[in-house]
Design a protein around this motif. Structure first.
Motif, short mmCIF file in Angstrom:
data_model
loop_
_atom_site.label_atom_id
_atom_site.label_comp_id
_atom_site.label_asym_id
_atom_site.label_seq_id
_atom_site.Cartn_x
_atom_site.Cartn_y
_atom_site.Cartn_z
N GLY A 31 0.82 -1.21 0.00
CA GLY A 31 0.00 0.00 0.00
C GLY A 31 0.85 1.26 0.00
N PRO A 32 0.27 2.38 0.38
CA PRO A 32 1.03 3.64 0.44
C PRO A 32 2.17 3.53 1.45
CG PRO A 32 -1.34 4.02 0.66
CD PRO A 32 -1.14 2.55 0.78
N ALA A 33 3.23 4.31 1.22
CA ALA A 33 4.38 4.29 2.11
C ALA A 33 4.87 5.71 2.36
CB ALA A 33 5.50 3.44 1.52
N PHE A 34 5.29 5.98 3.58
CA PHE A 34 5.73 7.33 3.96
C PHE A 34 6.92 7.24 4.90
CE2 PHE A 34 1.15 7.39 3.27
CZ PHE A 34 0.96 8.50 2.45
N LEU A 35 7.77 8.26 4.84
CA LEU A 35 8.75 8.48 5.90
C LEU A 35 8.18 9.53 6.85
CD1 LEU A 35 12.33 8.53 4.31
CD2 LEU A 35 11.21 6.69 5.58
N ALA A 36 8.15 9.20 8.12
CA ALA A 36 7.63 10.12 9.14
C ALA A 36 8.80 10.65 9.96
CB ALA A 36 6.64 9.39 10.05
N TYR A 37 8.95 11.97 9.95
CA TYR A 37 10.02 12.65 10.67
C TYR A 37 9.60 12.94 12.11
CZ TYR A 37 12.18 13.21 6.06
OH TYR A 37 12.75 12.98 4.84
N PRO A 38 10.53 13.38 12.97
CA PRO A 38 10.17 13.64 14.38
C PRO A 38 8.95 14.54 14.56
CG PRO A 38 12.54 13.61 14.18
CD PRO A 38 12.00 13.47 12.77
N ASN A 39 8.76 15.54 13.70
CA ASN A 39 7.59 16.41 13.84
C ASN A 39 6.28 15.64 13.71
OD1 ASN A 39 8.54 18.95 14.51
ND2 ASN A 39 8.75 19.64 12.39
N PHE A 40 6.30 14.54 12.97
CA PHE A 40 5.09 13.73 12.82
C PHE A 40 4.61 13.23 14.18
CE2 PHE A 40 2.95 9.64 12.21
CZ PHE A 40 2.01 9.95 11.23
N HIS A 41 5.54 12.84 15.03
CA HIS A 41 5.18 12.31 16.36
C HIS A 41 4.51 13.38 17.21
CE1 HIS A 41 7.55 8.49 15.97
NE2 HIS A 41 8.16 9.22 15.05
N THR A 42 4.87 14.63 16.98
CA THR A 42 4.27 15.73 17.74
C THR A 42 2.76 15.78 17.53
OG1 THR A 42 6.30 17.02 17.56
CG2 THR A 42 4.29 18.24 18.06
N LEU A 43 2.30 15.40 16.36
CA LEU A 43 0.88 15.51 16.04
C LEU A 43 0.01 14.57 16.87
CD1 LEU A 43 1.20 15.83 12.15
CD2 LEU A 43 1.03 17.66 13.85
N PHE A 44 0.60 13.55 17.48
CA PHE A 44 -0.18 12.65 18.33
C PHE A 44 -0.61 13.33 19.63
CE2 PHE A 44 1.82 9.53 15.57
CZ PHE A 44 0.75 8.68 15.30
#
Length: 384
Positions: A280-293
């Motif tokens: 399926g779709p694939a992404f790289l998640a950077y440290p800022n992504f974790h902030t959104l949780f």
């Protein structure tokens, strides 16, 4: 007032007000808590006077079915051409506010627009639940009183400042305004963006967006850093390295054959996330992504919001690929029961593919010699 309340919120995780029981007793106990926090007794009494239990809130709290949707279905439901076009128009219309959010808090307009869109459709749908009744209902309920009783105290403090009338409406869980913030966050990090002396997240775009930006900054959003990038993955790799728990240098991902779908990838560390498995779709998640949780704890919601922010910045539509069929609700619950029986902490058996279930799926895939991409399939269910 803010200092006293902050100290109270950092104290015992369960406040003195007893959950359940007579509502009048609960209101009296919450009034006592408010006074102990240094809030005016008149404000506490006037805010709680007439509060009622809202059965609609309890029903909503127990049936969050939207998070059972997979990423592709959920993102296609929330992202439309109209939302994209409106978001880009609002970016121009409120350019000065977005520039200020970036300059003072380091949060880019794409992220703020994404949450503005998803939370309230750019302010058009802010919720029709009475905020006071919603907070009292959830604080009185014995499921999560430690989470919602502090929000009642914060609401009383806002009420005392003249920023939260008793007829304020919002979401079923007590969130208020265009970007849906809880009272404690408004009290601690609300911004009077339009300079009228009040923090009014329901009607002031400046107040809402700048408060949201300040909240993300508080949760360690890093200015000028990426948050998400779509990638293509090779046909074969160590899929057990995927998931938010593993962070590797981007150069290491590239050495494994991971490539950006639209331009060069930013450096630093990132996690490879495969919301619907390796096909399926694939992404790289950077440290800022974790902030959104810290804004929303749903993996699917956060990923969709982060992706939408990249679309607002000009990224192309993701490649949906051809994911293996997932499990229906009954099959997911059966899978969670089997995982729990093997000692995995999957939380509530609810049919939702949350972080605990994803982690357990990946561990069992590894144990059974299946591709460990954390996507639950019939092959895994049958193997268990």
């Amino acid at each position: 007032m803010r200092c006293a309340l902050a100290l109270l919120l950092m104290s015992s995780p369960v406040l003195a007000a007893p959950c359940g029981g007579r509502l009048s007793d609960f209101a009296a106990a919450m009034t006592a808590e408010a006074v102990a926090a240094g809030l005016p007794v008149e404000a506490a009494r006037s805010y709680l006077l007439g509060a009622q239990i809202d059965d609609r809130v309890l029903k909503a709290d127990r049936s969050q079915g939207v998070f059972r949707m997979n990423f592709i279905d959920f993102s296609r439901r929330l992202i439309s051409q109209n939302r994209l076009e409106k978001g880009r128009a609002l970016a121009v219309q409120h350019a000065a506010i977005f520039d200020r959010a970036a300059a003072e808090y380091g949060v880019p307009k794409g992220i703020l627009l994404a949450f503005w869109a998803f939370e309230t459709d750019y302010g058009a749908v802010q919720g029709d639940f009475n905020t006071r009744d919603a907070l009292v209902t959830l604080g009185h309920d014995c499921r999560r009183p430690d989470l919602f009783q502090p929000q009642i105290l914060a609401a009383i403090a806002l009420h005392a400042k003249g920023d939260l009338p008793t007829d304020t409406t919002g979401a079923w869980a007590g969130e208020i305004g265009m970007v849906q913030m809880l009272p404690a966050d408004i009290l601690a990090r609300g911004v009077d963006g339009d300079g009228d002396g009040h923090v009014t997240l329901k009607t002031s775009v400046a107040d809402a967006l700048l408060s949201g930006a300040r909240l993300l900054q508080h949760h360690n959003w890093q200015a000028g850093q990426p948050w998400l990038a779509e990638v293509a993955v090779p046909a074969q790799m160590d899929w057990a390295l995927s998931g938010l728990e593993v962070r590797l240098p981007v150069a290491q991902w590239q050495a494994m054959g991971v490539t950006g779908r639209s331009g060069a990838l930013a450096g630093g560390e990132a996690s490879l996330i495969l919301p619907q498995g390796r096909f399926g779709p694939a992404f790289l998640a950077y440290p800022n992504f974790h902030t959104l949780f810290d804004w929303n704890q749903s993996f699917t919601y956060v990923l969709t919001g982060a992706y939408f922010a990249t679309r607002l910045n000009g990224a192309p539509v993701y490649d949906a690929g051809n994911p293996e069929p997932g499990l229906d609700d009954a099959q997911m619950m059966r899978l969670q029961e089997k995982l729990a029986a093997r000692g995995h902490d999957v939380g509530k058996i609810d049919g939702i593919l949350g972080s605990g279930t994803r982690a357990a799926v990946q561990k069992e895939q590894q144990r059974l010699g299946l591709p460990a991409d954390a996507w639950p399939t019939m092959a895994l269910l049958n193997a268990l």
